[in-house]
Design a protein around this motif. Structure first.
Motif, PDB file in Angstrom:
ATOM      1  N   ALA A 198      62.590  79.605  71.526  1.00 11.17           N
ATOM      2  CA  ALA A 198      62.919  79.455  72.980  1.00 11.17           C
ATOM      3  C   ALA A 198      64.666  78.957  73.131  1.00 11.17           C
ATOM      4  O   ALA A 198      64.954  79.785  74.042  1.00 11.17           O
ATOM      5  CB  ALA A 198      62.228  78.098  73.825  1.00 11.17           C
ATOM      6  N   ARG A 199      65.133  78.332  72.239  1.00  8.61           N
ATOM      7  CA  ARG A 199      66.495  78.239  72.505  1.00  8.61           C
ATOM      8  C   ARG A 199      67.526  79.229  71.988  1.00  8.61           C
ATOM      9  O   ARG A 199      68.558  79.591  72.390  1.00  8.61           O
ATOM     10  CB  ARG A 199      66.934  77.071  71.685  1.00  8.61           C
ATOM     11  CG  ARG A 199      66.410  75.400  72.338  1.00  8.61           C
ATOM     12  CD  ARG A 199      66.636  74.458  71.518  1.00  8.61           C
ATOM     13  NE  ARG A 199      66.161  73.237  72.042  1.00  8.61           N
ATOM     14  CZ  ARG A 199      66.558  72.343  72.641  1.00  8.61           C
ATOM     15  NH1 ARG A 199      67.711  72.617  73.211  1.00  8.61           N
ATOM     16  NH2 ARG A 199      65.661  71.336  72.992  1.00  8.61           N
ATOM     17  N   HIS A 200      66.807  79.995  70.968  1.00  9.15           N
ATOM     18  CA  HIS A 200      67.428  80.914  70.173  1.00  9.15           C
ATOM     19  C   HIS A 200      66.857  82.326  70.196  1.00  9.15           C
ATOM     20  O   HIS A 200      66.254  82.998  69.141  1.00  9.15           O
ATOM     21  CB  HIS A 200      67.994  80.446  68.802  1.00  9.15           C
ATOM     22  CG  HIS A 200      68.612  79.120  68.705  1.00  9.15           C
ATOM     23  ND1 HIS A 200      70.074  79.086  69.140  1.00  9.15           N
ATOM     24  CD2 HIS A 200      68.378  77.979  68.606  1.00  9.15           C
ATOM     25  CE1 HIS A 200      70.318  77.730  69.161  1.00  9.15           C
ATOM     26  NE2 HIS A 200      69.365  77.001  68.502  1.00  9.15           N
ATOM     27  N   PRO A 201      66.540  82.791  71.110  1.00  5.60           N
ATOM     28  CA  PRO A 201      65.720  84.214  71.123  1.00  5.60           C
ATOM     29  C   PRO A 201      66.305  85.260  70.527  1.00  5.60           C
ATOM     30  O   PRO A 201      65.618  86.311  69.603  1.00  5.60           O
ATOM     31  CB  PRO A 201      65.533  84.487  72.572  1.00  5.60           C
ATOM     32  CG  PRO A 201      66.467  83.795  73.344  1.00  5.60           C
ATOM     33  CD  PRO A 201      66.779  82.509  72.601  1.00  5.60           C
ATOM     34  N   ASP A 202      67.445  85.507  70.275  1.00  7.16           N
ATOM     35  CA  ASP A 202      68.178  86.478  69.738  1.00  7.16           C
ATOM     36  C   ASP A 202      68.017  86.368  68.172  1.00  7.16           C
ATOM     37  O   ASP A 202      68.047  87.422  67.487  1.00  7.16           O
ATOM     38  CB  ASP A 202      69.625  86.592  70.073  1.00  7.16           C
ATOM     39  CG  ASP A 202      70.041  86.876  71.393  1.00  7.16           C
ATOM     40  OD1 ASP A 202      68.902  87.375  71.922  1.00  7.16           O
ATOM     41  OD2 ASP A 202      71.065  86.601  72.092  1.00  7.16           O
ATOM     42  N   VAL A 203      68.083  85.137  67.743  1.00  8.94           N
ATOM     43  CA  VAL A 203      67.895  85.155  66.105  1.00  8.94           C
ATOM     44  C   VAL A 203      66.641  85.723  65.670  1.00  8.94           C
ATOM     45  O   VAL A 203      66.439  86.055  64.509  1.00  8.94           O
ATOM     46  CB  VAL A 203      68.032  83.716  65.820  1.00  8.94           C
ATOM     47  CG1 VAL A 203      67.882  83.267  64.585  1.00  8.94           C
ATOM     48  CG2 VAL A 203      69.465  82.868  66.193  1.00  8.94           C
ATOM     49  N   PHE A 204      65.523  85.325  66.750  1.00  9.30           N
ATOM     50  CA  PHE A 204      64.222  85.680  66.243  1.00  9.30           C
ATOM     51  C   PHE A 204      63.755  87.032  66.613  1.00  9.30           C
ATOM     52  O   PHE A 204      62.648  87.564  66.324  1.00  9.30           O
ATOM     53  CB  PHE A 204      63.017  84.707  66.910  1.00  9.30           C
ATOM     54  CG  PHE A 204      63.170  83.142  66.466  1.00  9.30           C
ATOM     55  CD1 PHE A 204      62.408  82.964  65.162  1.00  9.30           C
ATOM     56  CD2 PHE A 204      64.030  82.223  66.665  1.00  9.30           C
ATOM     57  CE1 PHE A 204      62.708  81.800  64.397  1.00  9.30           C
ATOM     58  CE2 PHE A 204      64.281  81.068  66.180  1.00  9.30           C
ATOM     59  CZ  PHE A 204      63.480  80.895  65.316  1.00  9.30           C
ATOM     60  N   ARG A 205      64.681  87.749  67.416  1.00 12.10           N
ATOM     61  CA  ARG A 205      64.340  89.177  67.951  1.00 12.10           C
ATOM     62  C   ARG A 205      64.119  90.200  66.936  1.00 12.10           C
ATOM     63  O   ARG A 205      62.997  91.184  66.885  1.00 12.10           O
ATOM     64  CB  ARG A 205      65.400  89.523  68.935  1.00 12.10           C
ATOM     65  CG  ARG A 205      65.064  90.831  69.663  1.00 12.10           C
ATOM     66  CD  ARG A 205      66.059  91.024  70.737  1.00 12.10           C
ATOM     67  NE  ARG A 205      65.646  89.918  71.843  1.00 12.10           N
ATOM     68  CZ  ARG A 205      66.664  89.293  72.250  1.00 12.10           C
ATOM     69  NH1 ARG A 205      68.111  89.445  72.233  1.00 12.10           N
ATOM     70  NH2 ARG A 205      66.246  88.355  73.296  1.00 12.10           N
ATOM     71  N   PHE A 206      64.750  90.055  65.663  1.00  9.34           N
ATOM     72  CA  PHE A 206      64.752  90.984  64.698  1.00  9.34           C
ATOM     73  C   PHE A 206      63.235  90.760  63.799  1.00  9.34           C
ATOM     74  O   PHE A 206      62.861  92.074  63.444  1.00  9.34           O
ATOM     75  CB  PHE A 206      65.609  90.824  63.563  1.00  9.34           C
ATOM     76  CG  PHE A 206      65.454  89.519  62.567  1.00  9.34           C
ATOM     77  CD1 PHE A 206      64.711  89.942  61.471  1.00  9.34           C
ATOM     78  CD2 PHE A 206      65.805  88.266  62.834  1.00  9.34           C
ATOM     79  CE1 PHE A 206      64.495  88.655  60.601  1.00  9.34           C
ATOM     80  CE2 PHE A 206      65.894  87.281  62.169  1.00  9.34           C
ATOM     81  CZ  PHE A 206      65.020  87.368  60.987  1.00  9.34           C
ATOM     82  N   LEU A 207      62.562  89.836  64.119  1.00  6.44           N
ATOM     83  CA  LEU A 207      61.336  89.681  63.259  1.00  6.44           C
ATOM     84  C   LEU A 207      60.082  90.595  64.095  1.00  6.44           C
ATOM     85  O   LEU A 207      59.145  90.988  63.559  1.00  6.44           O
ATOM     86  CB  LEU A 207      60.791  88.304  63.695  1.00  6.44           C
ATOM     87  CG  LEU A 207      61.614  87.244  62.861  1.00  6.44           C
ATOM     88  CD1 LEU A 207      61.332  85.881  62.900  1.00  6.44           C
ATOM     89  CD2 LEU A 207      61.283  87.623  61.341  1.00  6.44           C
TER      90      LEU A 207
END
Length: 210
Positions: A198-207
């Motif tokens: 929730a805090r860092h959606p950009d970090v998880f977007r590549f998944l």
């Protein structure tokens, strides 16, 4: 807007029996500048020496409290030692909607009510090192008679039996150590998967690719 929609913020529910050092630890935690917002509860009990309305509690009379309760203004409320305590739902929702992690300093009854409505809340219970030390701390306050102290000790035993409902337990034997433990619990909670997503959606977007 419901509180369950504010997933980017973490709600910390901190409970303890009277005399365990909860207020002292929470105040020290806030002074550390850990990016936390303290929720100010409403209460019908009179202010203790040094307490300030709007800083420590919102002090109201019983009639005003009941009006707020009937209006649905409280996400939780409880009667403790003959006084009412409650947490403002609108204020809590505003704080969390702004992405602020919020600390609720409440009793175990209030903690139950909050966690029924907000499943991802983090429960932290503060224990004294022994019942003898708890009684000593209550007597050191110099505010209550022997009868009142014995009643508070008996009530504390009942409260402490709910420790199993919480995620973290801090044993407040040494205040400095207990503070470090409390900060560690806050930090660990912020590293949970759903909080990081929730805090860092950009970090998880590549998944989500491929």
């Amino acid at each position: 807007m419901g509180i369950s929609a504010t997933l980017a913020a973490t709600l910390f529910v901190i409970a303890a029996p009277s005399g365990a050092g909860k207020s002292t630890l929470v105040n020290m935690l806030m002074e550390r500048g850990a990016g936390l917002q303290l929720s100010i509860s409403y209460t019908t009990r009179p202010p203790r020496p040094g307490e300030v309305n709007g800083r420590d509690y919102h002090f109201v009379d019983v009639a005003a409290f009941i009006v707020m309760r009937e209006r649905g203004d409280f996400i939780e409320w409880a009667e403790v030692h003959g006084n009412y305590y409650g947490t403002s739902r609108p204020a809590l929702e505003r704080q969390m909607a702004n992405g602020r992690d919020v600390v609720l300093e409440i009793d175990w009854q209030g903690a139950q009510q909050v966690r029924q409505q907000f499943k991802q809340a983090v429960g932290i219970f503060i224990l004294p090192p022994s019942i003898e030390e708890l009684e000593r701390r209550l007597r050191a306050r110099g505010q209550d008679s022997d009868v009142v102290i014995q009643r508070r000790v008996a009530a504390a035993l009942g409260e402490m039996r709910h420790v199993g409902e919480f995620d973290f337990v801090i044993i407040n034997k040494d205040l400095a150590v207990a503070l470090e433990d409390l900060m560690a619990a806050v930090h660990a909670s912020r590293l949970r998967l759903h909080s990081q997503q929730a805090r860092h959606p950009d970090v998880f977007r590549f998944l989500e690719l491929g």
